[in-house]
Scaffold this motif. Structure first.
Motif, PDB file in Angstrom:
ATOM      1  N   VAL A   1      -8.149  -3.124  -4.991  1.00  0.00           N
ATOM      2  CA  VAL A   1      -7.151  -2.576  -4.068  1.00  0.00           C
ATOM      3  C   VAL A   1      -6.014  -2.009  -4.923  1.00  0.00           C
ATOM      4  O   VAL A   1      -5.348  -2.764  -5.623  1.00  0.00           O
ATOM      5  CB  VAL A   1      -6.619  -3.659  -3.110  1.00  0.00           C
ATOM      6  N   PRO A   2      -5.792  -0.701  -4.892  1.00  0.00           N
ATOM      7  CA  PRO A   2      -4.846  -0.094  -5.836  1.00  0.00           C
ATOM      8  C   PRO A   2      -3.384  -0.381  -5.510  1.00  0.00           C
ATOM      9  O   PRO A   2      -2.991  -0.431  -4.353  1.00  0.00           O
ATOM     10  CB  PRO A   2      -5.132   1.403  -5.690  1.00  0.00           C
ATOM     11  N   LYS A   3      -2.589  -0.592  -6.545  1.00  0.00           N
ATOM     12  CA  LYS A   3      -1.133  -0.659  -6.427  1.00  0.00           C
ATOM     13  C   LYS A   3      -0.555  -0.403  -7.812  1.00  0.00           C
ATOM     14  O   LYS A   3      -1.122  -0.826  -8.816  1.00  0.00           O
ATOM     15  CB  LYS A   3      -0.652  -1.994  -5.890  1.00  0.00           C
ATOM     16  N   THR A   4       0.491   0.335  -7.887  1.00  0.00           N
ATOM     17  CA  THR A   4       1.327   0.442  -9.074  1.00  0.00           C
ATOM     18  C   THR A   4       2.401   1.482  -8.815  1.00  0.00           C
ATOM     19  O   THR A   4       2.108   2.556  -8.300  1.00  0.00           O
ATOM     20  CB  THR A   4       0.551   0.817 -10.352  1.00  0.00           C
ATOM     21  N   ILE A   5       3.629   1.142  -9.145  1.00  0.00           N
ATOM     22  CA  ILE A   5       4.695   2.131  -8.986  1.00  0.00           C
ATOM     23  C   ILE A   5       4.504   3.265  -9.983  1.00  0.00           C
ATOM     24  O   ILE A   5       5.000   4.373  -9.778  1.00  0.00           O
ATOM     25  CB  ILE A   5       6.093   1.513  -9.141  1.00  0.00           C
ATOM     26  N   ASP A   6       3.755   3.020 -11.071  1.00  0.00           N
ATOM     27  CA  ASP A   6       3.573   4.042 -12.112  1.00  0.00           C
ATOM     28  C   ASP A   6       2.726   5.217 -11.641  1.00  0.00           C
ATOM     29  O   ASP A   6       2.761   6.293 -12.248  1.00  0.00           O
ATOM     30  CB  ASP A   6       2.935   3.428 -13.354  1.00  0.00           C
ATOM     31  N   ASN A   7       1.909   5.002 -10.604  1.00  0.00           N
ATOM     32  CA  ASN A   7       1.072   6.062 -10.040  1.00  0.00           C
ATOM     33  C   ASN A   7       0.073   6.612 -11.065  1.00  0.00           C
ATOM     34  O   ASN A   7      -0.259   7.792 -11.059  1.00  0.00           O
ATOM     35  CB  ASN A   7       1.945   7.216  -9.509  1.00  0.00           C
ATOM     36  N   ASP A   8      -0.424   5.753 -11.937  1.00  0.00           N
ATOM     37  CA  ASP A   8      -1.250   6.239 -13.040  1.00  0.00           C
ATOM     38  C   ASP A   8      -2.730   5.885 -12.912  1.00  0.00           C
ATOM     39  O   ASP A   8      -3.484   6.027 -13.884  1.00  0.00           O
ATOM     40  CB  ASP A   8      -0.712   5.711 -14.375  1.00  0.00           C
ATOM     41  N   LEU A   9      -3.184   5.426 -11.730  1.00  0.00           N
ATOM     42  CA  LEU A   9      -4.602   5.140 -11.541  1.00  0.00           C
ATOM     43  C   LEU A   9      -5.375   6.424 -11.286  1.00  0.00           C
ATOM     44  O   LEU A   9      -4.943   7.286 -10.514  1.00  0.00           O
ATOM     45  CB  LEU A   9      -4.807   4.182 -10.370  1.00  0.00           C
ATOM     46  N   ALA A  10      -6.518   6.543 -11.927  1.00  0.00           N
ATOM     47  CA  ALA A  10      -7.356   7.732 -11.770  1.00  0.00           C
ATOM     48  C   ALA A  10      -8.040   7.741 -10.408  1.00  0.00           C
ATOM     49  O   ALA A  10      -8.120   6.722  -9.727  1.00  0.00           O
ATOM     50  CB  ALA A  10      -8.410   7.767 -12.884  1.00  0.00           C
ATOM     51  N   ALA A  11      -8.509   8.918 -10.016  1.00  0.00           N
ATOM     52  CA  ALA A  11      -9.337   9.156  -8.817  1.00  0.00           C
ATOM     53  C   ALA A  11      -8.543   9.181  -7.517  1.00  0.00           C
ATOM     54  O   ALA A  11      -8.826   9.993  -6.632  1.00  0.00           O
ATOM     55  CB  ALA A  11     -10.476   8.145  -8.703  1.00  0.00           C
ATOM     56  N   THR A  12      -7.576   8.296  -7.343  1.00  0.00           N
ATOM     57  CA  THR A  12      -6.808   8.281  -6.106  1.00  0.00           C
ATOM     58  C   THR A  12      -5.694   9.324  -6.139  1.00  0.00           C
ATOM     59  O   THR A  12      -5.127   9.604  -7.203  1.00  0.00           O
ATOM     60  CB  THR A  12      -6.217   6.875  -5.851  1.00  0.00           C
ATOM     61  N   ASP A  13      -5.393   9.910  -4.980  1.00  0.00           N
ATOM     62  CA  ASP A  13      -4.326  10.915  -4.913  1.00  0.00           C
ATOM     63  C   ASP A  13      -3.009  10.327  -5.405  1.00  0.00           C
ATOM     64  O   ASP A  13      -2.249  10.970  -6.128  1.00  0.00           O
ATOM     65  CB  ASP A  13      -4.166  11.399  -3.473  1.00  0.00           C
ATOM     66  N   HIS A  14      -2.744   9.085  -5.007  1.00  0.00           N
ATOM     67  CA  HIS A  14      -1.553   8.360  -5.452  1.00  0.00           C
ATOM     68  C   HIS A  14      -1.795   6.889  -5.197  1.00  0.00           C
ATOM     69  O   HIS A  14      -2.791   6.514  -4.573  1.00  0.00           O
ATOM     70  CB  HIS A  14      -0.294   8.836  -4.710  1.00  0.00           C
ATOM     71  N   THR A  15      -0.912   6.056  -5.692  1.00  0.00           N
ATOM     72  CA  THR A  15      -1.081   4.621  -5.521  1.00  0.00           C
ATOM     73  C   THR A  15      -0.003   4.056  -4.608  1.00  0.00           C
ATOM     74  O   THR A  15       1.162   4.432  -4.704  1.00  0.00           O
ATOM     75  CB  THR A  15      -1.005   3.889  -6.872  1.00  0.00           C
ATOM     76  N   PRO A  16      -0.369   3.125  -3.722  1.00  0.00           N
ATOM     77  CA  PRO A  16       0.648   2.423  -2.948  1.00  0.00           C
ATOM     78  C   PRO A  16       1.654   1.758  -3.892  1.00  0.00           C
ATOM     79  O   PRO A  16       1.280   1.190  -4.913  1.00  0.00           O
ATOM     80  CB  PRO A  16      -0.170   1.381  -2.175  1.00  0.00           C
ATOM     81  N   GLY A  17       2.909   1.839  -3.530  1.00  0.00           N
ATOM     82  CA  GLY A  17       3.976   1.352  -4.389  1.00  0.00           C
ATOM     83  C   GLY A  17       4.778   2.483  -4.986  1.00  0.00           C
ATOM     84  O   GLY A  17       5.999   2.380  -5.164  1.00  0.00           O
TER      85      GLY A  17
ATOM     86  N   GLN B   1      13.548  -0.640  -9.272  1.00  0.00           N
ATOM     87  CA  GLN B   1      12.619   0.395  -8.813  1.00  0.00           C
ATOM     88  C   GLN B   1      11.428  -0.171  -8.060  1.00  0.00           C
ATOM     89  O   GLN B   1      10.826   0.503  -7.233  1.00  0.00           O
ATOM     90  CB  GLN B   1      12.116   1.195 -10.026  1.00  0.00           C
ATOM     91  N   ARG B   2      11.073  -1.403  -8.374  1.00  0.00           N
ATOM     92  CA  ARG B   2       9.866  -1.965  -7.774  1.00  0.00           C
ATOM     93  C   ARG B   2      10.141  -3.049  -6.736  1.00  0.00           C
ATOM     94  O   ARG B   2       9.191  -3.565  -6.133  1.00  0.00           O
ATOM     95  CB  ARG B   2       8.951  -2.509  -8.865  1.00  0.00           C
ATOM     96  N   CYS B   3      11.401  -3.429  -6.536  1.00  0.00           N
ATOM     97  CA  CYS B   3      11.669  -4.518  -5.588  1.00  0.00           C
ATOM     98  C   CYS B   3      12.607  -4.122  -4.452  1.00  0.00           C
ATOM     99  O   CYS B   3      12.963  -4.970  -3.631  1.00  0.00           O
ATOM    100  CB  CYS B   3      12.230  -5.734  -6.324  1.00  0.00           C
TER     101      CYS B   3
END
Length: 410
Positions: A138-154, A300-302
Motif C-alpha cells: 500500500v503506497p505512502k510517502t511524502i517524497d512522491n518517489d515510488l515508481a509506476a504510480t501517478d503519485h503517492t498518498p501523503g 511537512q509530514r504531520c
C-alpha cells in the motif's frame, strides 16, 4: 469471505497514512475478515512478536473518522531493511512462523520504497515455500518517489502545507523596507517533488518563491550568489525554496559544507539538515544583507490540520483496493494510482508488479524543471495542483484538533 489479515506501517509517517490503515481495516471487515491484526512498529516489531487485534481498538465510525484525521503512524513504524533470505533465512522462518500462528491469509504493508522491497522479498519467499499468503503493498510517502504510480498518498497534504507555509513566509518577508532573504529548506534527499510544491504558492496576490532548487540538478554556490544579487536589483525581499538534498557537481551535499557534526541513520545515509542555514550564512557573508534559514522538517509530514481531502480520500482508497486485490488472489503487487482525467481531475486504482517498483526512485522529470534550474514549469504545477484540493475539517475539541488516542495501543 476472507481469513485473518495483518497490516503494518513502515518508514516515515505522513498526515494521511492512517487513512490507508482505515481503508484496509474497514474494507477487510466489510469483506468478512476474521481477525485484523496490526503490527506494532512494522516488520521489526513483528519479529519481536509485537502485534494487536485491531477489533479491540476500533469500536465505532467516529473512531475510524478520527483515525483518518490523525497524523503519523498509529501502529508505529520502523526503518528496517529486510535482508535477502539467502543471507538470513532465520528471519524469514521466524516471520512465517508468526504468520502461521495467527492464521494470516493476507499481509498488507503501508510504506515507501523499503516497504515495497519487504513485500517483494516476502512474496518471493512465500512462493518458494508454497505459502498461500497474499502480500500486497500500500503506497505512502511524502517524497512522491515510488515508481509506476501517478503519485503517492501523503504527497498531496505535504505539498499543500508547503505551499501554504511558503505563501505565509512570503507575506512576512514583505514587512520591512529593507533587503532580506529567506531560505526555506524542504525535505527531499534525491527528489524534488516536495520542494517544487513551493511554487504552488503563486497566486493572484502572491508571486511565489523567487528561486527554487531541486536535487535533480547540480547546485553551484557561485551561481546562487549571482542569481540572488541579480534579483536584489529589482526586489528587496526574496524567498527561496531549496531541497535538503541539493548537492554540488562533485556529489557533496550543501549541508555537508557546514562544520556541524553529522549523523547517519541505520542505513548509513547522512541526515540531511542545514542546507538552508548554510546558504543563509553564505548570503550574509558574501552579500551582507539580512538573511534567515527556515527548516520545515517534520512539520511537512504531520500537519494534519492542513491535509488535502483529495489526499485523505485517495489514501483510504488505496488501502481498500489492496484488500480487494488480495481477495482476487493477487500477491507481490502494489496498489497504484492512475490519472484517468485531468479536467476534472480523477484517479483510478490498479495493481502493479512489485518487482518493477521496489528500489526504483521516481525523480521530477527534467522537462518539468526550468532551463536555468531555478524553478519548475507549468507542467509541474498542473500535475501537483489537483492533489492539494479541498479540506477535511478537523474535529475540534477545546480549540485544537482531536486525534485518536495512541495510548490505547502503546
Amino acid at each position: 469471505m476472507m481469513g485473518n489479515v495483518l497490516v503494518g506501517q513502515s518508514g516515515g509517517p505522513t498526515a494521511v497514512i492512517n487513512s490507508s490503515l482505515a481503508g484496509v481495516y474497514q474494507t477487510a471487515k466489510d469483506q468478512g475478515a476474521g481477525k485484523v491484526y496490526g503490527m506494532l512498529f512494522g516488520i521489526q516489531g513483528l519479529l519481536e512478536d509485537k502485534y494487536v487485534d485491531l477489533d479491540e481498538h476500533f469500536h465505532s465510525e467516529l473512531e475510524i473518522e478520527l483515525l483518518k484525521r490523525t497524523p503519523s503512524s498509529y501502529l508505529g513504524s520502523c526503518r528496517f531493511k529486510l535482508p535477502d533470505y539467502k543471507a538470513d533465512l532465520s528471519i524469514y522462518e521466524k516471520i512465517f512462523v508468526i504468520l502461521r500462528k495467527l492464521n494470516i491469509e493476507c499481509f498488507f504493508y503501508i510504506g515507501g520504497n523499503d516497504s515495497m522491497d519487504t513485500i517483494k522479498k516476502l512474496s518471493d519467499y512465500g512462493k518458494i515455500i508454497g505459502s498461500k499468503i497474499r502480500f500486497i503493498g500500500v503506497p505512502k510517502t511524502i517524497d512522491n518517489d515510488l515508481a509506476a504510480t501517478d503519485h503517492t498518498p501523503g504527497y498531496g497534504s505535504a505539498a499543500k502545507f508547503i505551499a501554504a507555509t511558503t505563501k505565509e513566509i512570503i507575506r512576512d518577508s514583505l514587512v520591512y523596507d529593507q533587503k532580506n532573504v529567506t531560505i526555506i529548506e524542504i525535505m527531499g534527499r534525491n527528489v524534488g517533488w516536495l520542494t517544487g510544491a513551493a511554487a504552488l504558492a503563486e497566486s493572484t496576490e502572491c508571486s511565489g518563491p523567487d528561486l527554487i532548487y531541486l536535487p535533480e540538478v547540480d547546485f553551484s554556490t557561485e551561481d546562487f550568489i549571482t542569481q540572488v544579487e541579480h534579483l536584489q536589483k529589482s526586489k528587496k525581499a526574496l524567498v527561496i525554496a531549496v531541497s535538503e538534498g541539493i548537492h554540488l557537481a562533485d556529489g557533496r551535499y550543501i549541508c555537508e559544507l557546514a562544520e556541524d557534526v553529522k549523523h547517519t541513520d541505520q542505513f548509513g545515509h547522512a541526515y540531511l539538515s542545514g542546507s538552508g542555514k548554510y546558504l543563509s550564512n553564505l548570503i550574509s557573508r558574501e552579500i551582507g544583507c539580512k538573511s534567515r534559514g527556515i527548516e520545515l522538517n517534520t512539520l511537512q509530514r504531520c500537519a494534519s490540520h492542513m491535509a488535502s481531502l483529495v489526499d485523505i480520500t485517495e489514501a483510504y482508497q488505496v488501502g481498500a483496493a489492496a484488500v480487494k486485490a488480495a481477495l482476487e488472489g493477487k500477491t507481490g503487487e502494489m496498489v497504484i494510482l492512475t490519472r484517468v482525467s485531468k479536467g476534472p481531475y480523477q484517479c483510478a486504482t490498479e495493481t502493479f508488479d512489485i518487482h518493477k517498483i521496489a528500489n526504483i526512485e521516481k525523480k521530477v522529470p527534467y522537462e518539468w524543471i526550468k532551463k536555468d534550474s531555478t524553478g519548475v514549469t507549468e507542467e509541474f504545477m498542473d500535475y501537483a495542483r489537483p492533489l492539494i484540493q479541498e479540506e477535511l475539517t478537523p474535529i475540534m475539541i477545546g480549540g485544537l484538533p482531536k486525534h485518536i488516542n495512541y495510548n490505547s495501543i502503546r
